[in-house]
Design a protein around this motif. Structure first.
Motif, PDB file in Angstrom:
ATOM      1  N   ILE A   1       0.863  -1.176   0.000  1.00 14.92           N
ATOM      2  CA  ILE A   1       0.000   0.000   0.000  1.00 14.92           C
ATOM      3  C   ILE A   1       0.899   1.224   0.000  1.00 14.92           C
ATOM      4  CG2 ILE A   1      -1.848   1.235   1.167  1.00 14.92           C
ATOM      5  CD1 ILE A   1      -2.654  -1.516   0.151  1.00 14.92           C
ATOM      6  N   ASP A   2       0.877   1.967  -1.118  1.00 13.17           N
ATOM      7  CA  ASP A   2       1.711   3.166  -1.246  1.00 13.17           C
ATOM      8  C   ASP A   2       0.976   4.177  -2.110  1.00 13.17           C
ATOM      9  OD1 ASP A   2       1.927   2.115  -3.771  1.00 13.17           O
ATOM     10  OD2 ASP A   2       4.009   1.462  -3.544  1.00 13.17           O
ATOM     11  N   ASN A   3       1.708   5.123  -2.665  1.00 14.57           N
ATOM     12  CA  ASN A   3       1.066   6.196  -3.438  1.00 14.57           C
ATOM     13  C   ASN A   3       0.368   5.698  -4.695  1.00 14.57           C
ATOM     14  OD1 ASN A   3       1.806   8.232  -1.658  1.00 14.57           O
ATOM     15  ND2 ASN A   3       3.772   8.575  -2.675  1.00 14.57           N
ATOM     16  N   LEU A   4       0.699   4.504  -5.150  1.00 13.25           N
ATOM     17  CA  LEU A   4       0.050   3.948  -6.331  1.00 13.25           C
ATOM     18  C   LEU A   4      -1.313   3.357  -6.019  1.00 13.25           C
ATOM     19  CD1 LEU A   4       3.070   2.255  -8.161  1.00 13.25           C
ATOM     20  CD2 LEU A   4       1.878   4.372  -8.775  1.00 13.25           C
ATOM     21  N   ASP A   5      -1.733   3.422  -4.768  1.00 15.45           N
ATOM     22  CA  ASP A   5      -3.043   2.880  -4.402  1.00 15.45           C
ATOM     23  C   ASP A   5      -4.087   3.969  -4.158  1.00 15.45           C
ATOM     24  OD1 ASP A   5      -2.579  -0.073  -4.274  1.00 15.45           O
ATOM     25  OD2 ASP A   5      -0.994   0.597  -2.921  1.00 15.45           O
ATOM     26  N   PHE A   6      -3.730   5.208  -4.402  1.00 16.69           N
ATOM     27  CA  PHE A   6      -4.724   6.279  -4.369  1.00 16.69           C
ATOM     28  C   PHE A   6      -5.565   6.217  -5.636  1.00 16.69           C
ATOM     29  CE2 PHE A   6      -1.795   7.817  -1.214  1.00 16.69           C
ATOM     30  CZ  PHE A   6      -2.596   8.502  -0.300  1.00 16.69           C
ATOM     31  N   VAL A   7      -6.855   6.483  -5.512  1.00 15.80           N
ATOM     32  CA  VAL A   7      -7.792   6.343  -6.620  1.00 15.80           C
ATOM     33  C   VAL A   7      -8.531   7.657  -6.849  1.00 15.80           C
ATOM     34  CG1 VAL A   7      -9.839   5.113  -7.446  1.00 15.80           C
ATOM     35  CG2 VAL A   7      -8.118   3.907  -6.098  1.00 15.80           C
ATOM     36  N   SER A   8      -8.660   8.066  -8.103  1.00 16.42           N
ATOM     37  CA  SER A   8      -9.486   9.226  -8.423  1.00 16.42           C
ATOM     38  C   SER A   8     -10.951   8.879  -8.167  1.00 16.42           C
ATOM     39  CB  SER A   8      -9.295   9.637  -9.886  1.00 16.42           C
ATOM     40  OG  SER A   8      -8.016  10.183 -10.088  1.00 16.42           O
ATOM     41  N   THR A   9     -11.684   9.817  -7.563  1.00 16.94           N
ATOM     42  CA  THR A   9     -13.067   9.557  -7.162  1.00 16.94           C
ATOM     43  C   THR A   9     -14.001  10.673  -7.616  1.00 16.94           C
ATOM     44  OG1 THR A   9     -12.866  10.707  -5.045  1.00 16.94           O
ATOM     45  CG2 THR A   9     -12.198   8.384  -5.094  1.00 16.94           C
ATOM     46  N   ASN A  10     -15.304  10.433  -7.447  1.00 15.44           N
ATOM     47  CA  ASN A  10     -16.333  11.423  -7.771  1.00 15.44           C
ATOM     48  C   ASN A  10     -16.640  12.351  -6.610  1.00 15.44           C
ATOM     49  OD1 ASN A  10     -16.814  10.512 -10.411  1.00 15.44           O
ATOM     50  ND2 ASN A  10     -18.181   8.903  -9.673  1.00 15.44           N
ATOM     51  N   TYR A  11     -15.986  12.137  -5.474  1.00 17.30           N
ATOM     52  CA  TYR A  11     -16.316  12.937  -4.291  1.00 17.30           C
ATOM     53  C   TYR A  11     -15.965  14.399  -4.528  1.00 17.30           C
ATOM     54  CZ  TYR A  11     -16.378   8.332  -2.063  1.00 17.30           C
ATOM     55  OH  TYR A  11     -16.650   7.036  -1.734  1.00 17.30           O
ATOM     56  N   SER A  12     -16.890  15.272  -4.142  1.00 15.09           N
ATOM     57  CA  SER A  12     -16.667  16.703  -4.341  1.00 15.09           C
ATOM     58  C   SER A  12     -17.442  17.504  -3.308  1.00 15.09           C
ATOM     59  CB  SER A  12     -17.091  17.130  -5.748  1.00 15.09           C
ATOM     60  OG  SER A  12     -16.939  18.534  -5.911  1.00 15.09           O
ATOM     61  N   ASP A  13     -16.864  18.639  -2.946  1.00 13.61           N
ATOM     62  CA  ASP A  13     -17.540  19.570  -2.042  1.00 13.61           C
ATOM     63  C   ASP A  13     -18.625  20.357  -2.770  1.00 13.61           C
ATOM     64  OD1 ASP A  13     -17.721  20.965   0.548  1.00 13.61           O
ATOM     65  OD2 ASP A  13     -16.981  22.687  -0.571  1.00 13.61           O
ATOM     66  N   ILE A  14     -18.602  20.341  -4.083  1.00 14.34           N
ATOM     67  CA  ILE A  14     -19.620  21.038  -4.882  1.00 14.34           C
ATOM     68  C   ILE A  14     -20.804  20.097  -5.069  1.00 14.34           C
ATOM     69  CG2 ILE A  14     -20.111  22.178  -7.068  1.00 14.34           C
ATOM     70  CD1 ILE A  14     -17.095  22.655  -7.344  1.00 14.34           C
ATOM     71  N   PRO A  15     -21.990  20.459  -4.632  1.00 12.91           N
ATOM     72  CA  PRO A  15     -23.138  19.553  -4.732  1.00 12.91           C
ATOM     73  C   PRO A  15     -23.582  19.351  -6.176  1.00 12.91           C
ATOM     74  CG  PRO A  15     -23.858  21.695  -3.954  1.00 12.91           C
ATOM     75  CD  PRO A  15     -22.351  21.744  -3.989  1.00 12.91           C
ATOM     76  N   THR A  16     -24.190  18.211  -6.443  1.00 12.26           N
ATOM     77  CA  THR A  16     -24.763  17.981  -7.762  1.00 12.26           C
ATOM     78  C   THR A  16     -26.154  18.591  -7.866  1.00 12.26           C
ATOM     79  OG1 THR A  16     -25.587  15.823  -7.014  1.00 12.26           O
ATOM     80  CG2 THR A  16     -23.454  15.865  -8.136  1.00 12.26           C
ATOM     81  N   ALA A  17     -26.809  18.818  -6.718  1.00 11.53           N
ATOM     82  CA  ALA A  17     -28.138  19.430  -6.737  1.00 11.53           C
ATOM     83  C   ALA A  17     -28.279  20.362  -5.544  1.00 11.53           C
ATOM     84  CB  ALA A  17     -29.226  18.361  -6.710  1.00 11.53           C
ATOM     85  N   TYR A  18     -28.958  21.466  -5.768  1.00 11.25           N
ATOM     86  CA  TYR A  18     -29.255  22.387  -4.676  1.00 11.25           C
ATOM     87  C   TYR A  18     -30.636  22.989  -4.930  1.00 11.25           C
ATOM     88  CZ  TYR A  18     -26.596  25.136  -8.140  1.00 11.25           C
ATOM     89  OH  TYR A  18     -26.094  25.662  -9.295  1.00 11.25           O
TER      90      TYR A  18
END
Length: 1012
Positions: free
Chosen positions: A839-856
């Protein structure tokens, strides 16, 4: 003192009123006129009133009237089903009919929509614009206006980010983000000028609109890609003199606040953390007993710093007075307001100064419209504010960090000899910070002036006018205060103290002038407005030049020319062509200007024969737009990044036979002469409708934007040892839908209404230069713009957590985790993404998580019965993610990173219900790495505002010589529903009340509104 301030306001207002009333007098004259409709037929029964007076008559069967009035008077012509007409008495001629246009749906007196340097009726608008008027805005004692808009406008996302007095901060986004760079805030315009509006008083405002598509944004060319918040201020009364006075008083109370561990619990957990690190206990059994019993508060202190130094409530008040009126030659609107917001800090009484944070603001405005003659109109607007912000010498951040993160057993606030307590590890004493360190007072002064001249040129071409517009804005900051220093003493043994720090006497702090800023805008051009039977033409062209000047930097300059052609046929078909040619000095000569064209169109479908007979549908309009807009605030690494720059210093070298070294000169990143602005292609398609006898109104839009030439990393070879600043090789997009729905109905004596708005938007990165050899699962192309806020930036890549290790056997069988020296039971277990056993830096994954909401969204309602009224508003967001890593793992090595969340850590005894990893002090890297273990849903629904009012009956107000009198009680930020379970934080501002952030606040107020 506060009563004196009110007297000042009223006295100044009366002076302004008397001066504004000095208007040229003339003898009474007999006015003869005739009123006709748009087809040339006489209109009978039109009410003809003299402005500012009660006298009035009605037109006869031939549409004629005779009335005696002053030549300076203004006549008001009204009839149901027609738009009201205001006309100067001296302009009325018997041979020149006054045309009264039939009031079409969305073309009535209250259907004005402001667009850049123009005014349209709603039915004429082909672009997508959401608007709230002053009647929709809550009368609340808030330091800024931004949060009062939350949940009220579709497409506008407002996220509150701070609560400190005078800095009720928020961020704005219009229809999400289509750029992953900085500089995504919308352009804010007040009466067409780039000005901040958050410090204005709500009573200054006539309306606030959100301009969202290319149909309006292209007018501002290189500055419009992020959308526009368009604020218009109130002007003179159209019918009579009005005097209003508003008074509000209330309290603000913290909603979220850290709950510190008591000394015994803290010492126990600190020992546990050291033992987990293989170290001996810090606190003996005798120490634990001493903290538990609390018999010796000097040797074994037990502080609750938040309770000791934060009040339960703090007062807030607001007073506003306005006067408006005028006649045919002059109209005026004048406002004075006073706002006072106290902070939550308590203690620290000092005869010389007050260190509790406090914010006071005085707003003033006078908008004057002069009708010089039948061809010349001049508007002169002067506004501004003076704001005083006071806070402790060490700053709010430092003080809050001290009371929120200092362990309860760190020291006694006051020793037995009344000296300030402290220690070698903790030298900030909160009591001393308030009463023995001084304070700072920032005085902000802002002056805003606008001159607008309109000269009709009908003698040249009927409908043509020349327009000149100039602004002069000045802002300055004056900082002063007191300074001193204190000593703290640590109890070394009974009766013996060790001193830390050096005391200094009270003195005046150095006063400074800073933040001086001057902004000027000049617009000049022509307008043409003419109707030919069923054909209507409106054309506007403006040349613009803007300068922003401040000491210590080069001026910012903008230039451009904007054009708009509007065509209408039979008030049913509408089209607009917009094109601007604008430039910015952020780019190299020869590449500073660009064209930004757009087209929009509208069609009133409901007035076609095939829909006219519909009993369900009253009104239906289709509209759409497409165009190109730019953004020059691209967030380059440095200003003028198209030039090469060099720096001196750094490594020094010896040359020749001498012994003196010589400073070197080094080149910064290579310039990018091809640097250019972001280009946004915006498309929007929507409709507006009314149905069921106009009880329901519905608007909806689909929108799409593709933004290109985004700044991204240069991946060219670094063989020469230099990199380019950045290059325009990025691309991104967003698309979504938004809608507004409202319902109004009167049943018997009850009038009620419901309203709501919803926005859904998803973004996607289309192109982004990323390092070569990066695995596909770490690339960001295809993922949403934005990330989870962490510290001063955002995080997009995370480790995938698989719970906590429960035994040494699990650790032995799992991949090796290389984020710390040794992994033990109770540590976070991560997924081996690339299956290499590590487990090292090659195990980080790009994700959909965001502080910007998809709906408001926002929804609310109102009801009125007799003199009673009630209204409410809910606001919410979905599809948003927050992180709690910085909360659960907060603190310093001095405090052992032990806090209230540490009670829910993993131990062999609590393994099944543990919420967080085991406690450690020295080796924390594994458990504090960015992983989805620390992510939580940021979705929420808030009861944002509730107001209950009562208006005195007319019979009572007449006896009191009032037009109306209303009393009300209101609340703001009242309830929050979220998905955080028992986590005691606010989902909108997770750190509010923790670490060094001011608590999240609720506001409760009583108010009174008087109209004379």
């Amino acid at each position: 003192m506060k009563l004196i301030n009110i007297r000042y306001i009223i006295s100044l207002l009366l002076c302004l009123l008397s001066s504004a009333g000095v208007i040229a007098q003339s003898e009474d004259i007999m006015v003869n006129g005739i009123v006709k409709n748009s087809t040339g037929q006489p209109v009978e029964g039109v009410s003809v009133l003299v402005q500012e007076k009660t006298q009035g008559i009605f037109t006869d069967k031939e549409g004629k009237f005779n009335i005696t009035c002053s030549g300076n008077d203004r006549l008001v012509l009204k009839k149901a089903g027609f738009n009201t007409v205001y006309i100067a008495a001296y302009e009325i001629k018997p041979e020149k009919p006054i045309i009264l246009n039939e009031s079409l749906i969305e073309a009535g007196d209250d259907d004005n929509v402001y667009i850049p340097f123009g005014l349209r009726k709603k039915r004429e608008v082909t672009a997508t614009i959401s608007t709230v008027t002053d009647a929709d805005l809550p009368q609340l004692p808030l330091s800024t206006l931004n949060n009062a808009l939350t949940g009220r406008l579709s497409g506008l996302h407002i996220q509150q980010t701070g609560n400190r007095p005078g800095t009720d901060d928020a961020t704005f986004l219009i229809r999400g983000r289509s750029s992953y760079n900085s500089g995504q805030s919308p352009l804010v315009l007040v009466d067409g000028v780039a000005r901040d509006f958050v410090d204005m008083d709500v009573n200054e405002i006539e309306s606030i609109s959100v301009l969202k598509d290319a149909g309006t944004l292209s007018w501002y060319g290189m500055n419009g890609a992020n959308g526009i918040i368009y604020v218009t201020t109130k002007r003179g009364s159209a019918s009579s003199t009005k005097i209003t006075f508003d008074a509000q008083g209330g309290v603000q109370t913290p909603v979220t606040l850290t709950n510190p561990l008591k000394s015994y619990a803290y010492a126990f957990l600190y020992n546990e953390a050291r033992q987990n690190d293989g170290l001996s206990s810090q606190y003996s059994q005798q120490d634990l007993v001493g903290y538990y019993t609390g018999e010796d508060p000097y040797t074994y202190p037990d502080n609750d710093f938040p309770s000791q130094f934060l009040k339960k409530v703090s007062p807030v008040q607001r007073y506003v007075a306005t006067v408006s009126g005028g006649n045919a030659f002059a109209r005026y609107f004048t406002l004075l307001s006073f706002y006072d917001q106290d902070g939550l800090y308590k203690g620290g009484n000092n005869a010389n100064y007050n260190s509790n944070t406090n914010f006071r603001r005085y707003n003033f405005r006078t908008n004057l419209d002069l009708h010089i003659n039948k061809n010349l109109d001049v508007s002169l607007d002067v506004g501004g504010r003076v704001a005083n912000l006071r806070y402790p010498r060490d700053g709010n951040t430092s003080f809050l960090n001290t009371i929120f993160t200092t362990p309860s057993n760190a020291f006694a606030v006051l020793n037995a000899d009344e000296s300030y307590g402290g220690s070698s590890l903790f030298r900030n004493n909160p009591l001393a910070m308030l009463e023995a360190r001084g304070n700072i007072t920032d005085v902000y002064r802002t002056l805003l002036a606008t001159a607008n001249v309109r000269q009709k040129l009908d003698s040249w071409l009927k409908g043509l006018s020349l327009n000149l517009f100039y602004t002069y804005d000045m802002t300055g900051l004056y900082t002063s205060g007191f300074t001193q220093n204190y000593e703290v003493y640590e109890l070394a043994s009974p009766g013996n103290y060790t001193r830390f720090g050096n005391q200094s006497p009270l003195d005046y702090a150095s006063s400074t002038f800073s933040g001086n800023l001057r902004n000027n805008e000049f617009w000049a051009g022509f307008d043409y407005d003419r109707n030919f039977n069923k054909h209507g033409f409106k054309f506007s062209t403006r040349v613009q030049r803007a300068v922003s000047a401040s000491s210590g930097r080069l001026d910012d300059k903008r230039e451009g020319i904007s054009n708009r052609l509007s065509y209408s046929y039979n008030q049913r078909y509408f089209a607009d062509l917009i094109a601007s040619y604008s430039g910015s000095q952020n780019f190299i000569k020869g590449n500073r200007f660009g064209w930004f064209p757009a087209i929009s169109a509208g069609w009133i479908v409901s007035e076609e024969n095939f829909l006219k007979s519909s009993k369900f549908l009253d009104y239906f309009k289709l509209r759409g737009s497409y165009g190109l807009v730019g953004n020059d605030a691209i967030g380059a690494a440095r200003r003028f990044a198209f030039n090469n720059y060099f720096t001196r210093g750094g490594t020094q070298y010896f040359f020749g036979t001498g012994y003196s070294n010589v400073p070197n000169t080094a080149q910064l990143e290579l310039a990018n002469p091809d640097l250019t602005w972001e280009k946004a292609k915006k498309a929007s398609l929507g409709f507006d409708t009314r149905f069921l006898k106009q009880a329901f109104t519905l608007s909806a839009d689909y929108f799409h934007e593709t933004r290109s030439d985004l700044l991204t990393t240069d991946l060219s070879s670094g063989i020469i040892g230099e990199q380019l600043v950045q290059i325009n090789a990025g691309k991104a997009q967003y698309q979504g839908v938004e809608g507004n729905l409202s319902f109004t109905k009167t049943i018997n004596k009850v009038t009620f209404g419901l309203h709501g708005n919803y926005t859904y938007v998803k973004s996607k990165i289309l192109s982004l230069n990323e390092e070569g050899g990066l695995p596909d699962y770490q690339r960001q192309v295809g993922f949403p713009i934005g990330g989870v806020v962490h510290g001063d930036g955002t995080v997009r890549r995370f480790l995938i957590a698989e719970g906590l290790f429960q035994s040494e056997e699990e650790i032995a069988e799992a991949p090796v985790q290389r984020f710390s020296g040794a992994v033990k039971p109770g540590d976070i277990r991560y997924k081996d993404i690339n299956n290499d056993g590590v487990i090292d830096n090659l195990d980080f994954v790009s994700t959909n998580y965001s502080d910007i909401p998809t709906a408001y969204f926002g929804f609310g309602g109102s009801a009125k019965y007799a003199g009673f009224d009630v209204s409410f508003l809910f606001q919410g967001v979905t599809g948003r993610t927050i992180q709690i890593n910085s909360l659960v793992n907060s603190g310093t090595s001095n405090s052992g990173y032990i806090n209230q969340f540490s009670a829910y850590r993993w131990t062999p005894a609590t393994a099944e219900e543990a919420l967080y990893p085991r406690l450690t002090i020295n080796d924390r890297t594994n458990n504090t790495a960015n992983s989805d273990y620390w992510l939580r849903s940021g979705d929420f629904l808030k009861l944002k505002h509730v107001e209950l009012g009562y208006t005195l009956p007319e019979s009572t107000t007449k006896r009191l010589k009032l037009t109306s009198c209303r009393f009300y009680v209101s609340g703001f930020n009242l309830l929050t529903f979220d998905k955080l379970g028992n986590l005691p934080i606010d989902p909108e501002i997770p750190e509010a009340g923790f670490n060094s952030s001011y608590p999240y606040l609720s506001t409760f107020a009583l108010g009174m509104n008087l109209k004379f």
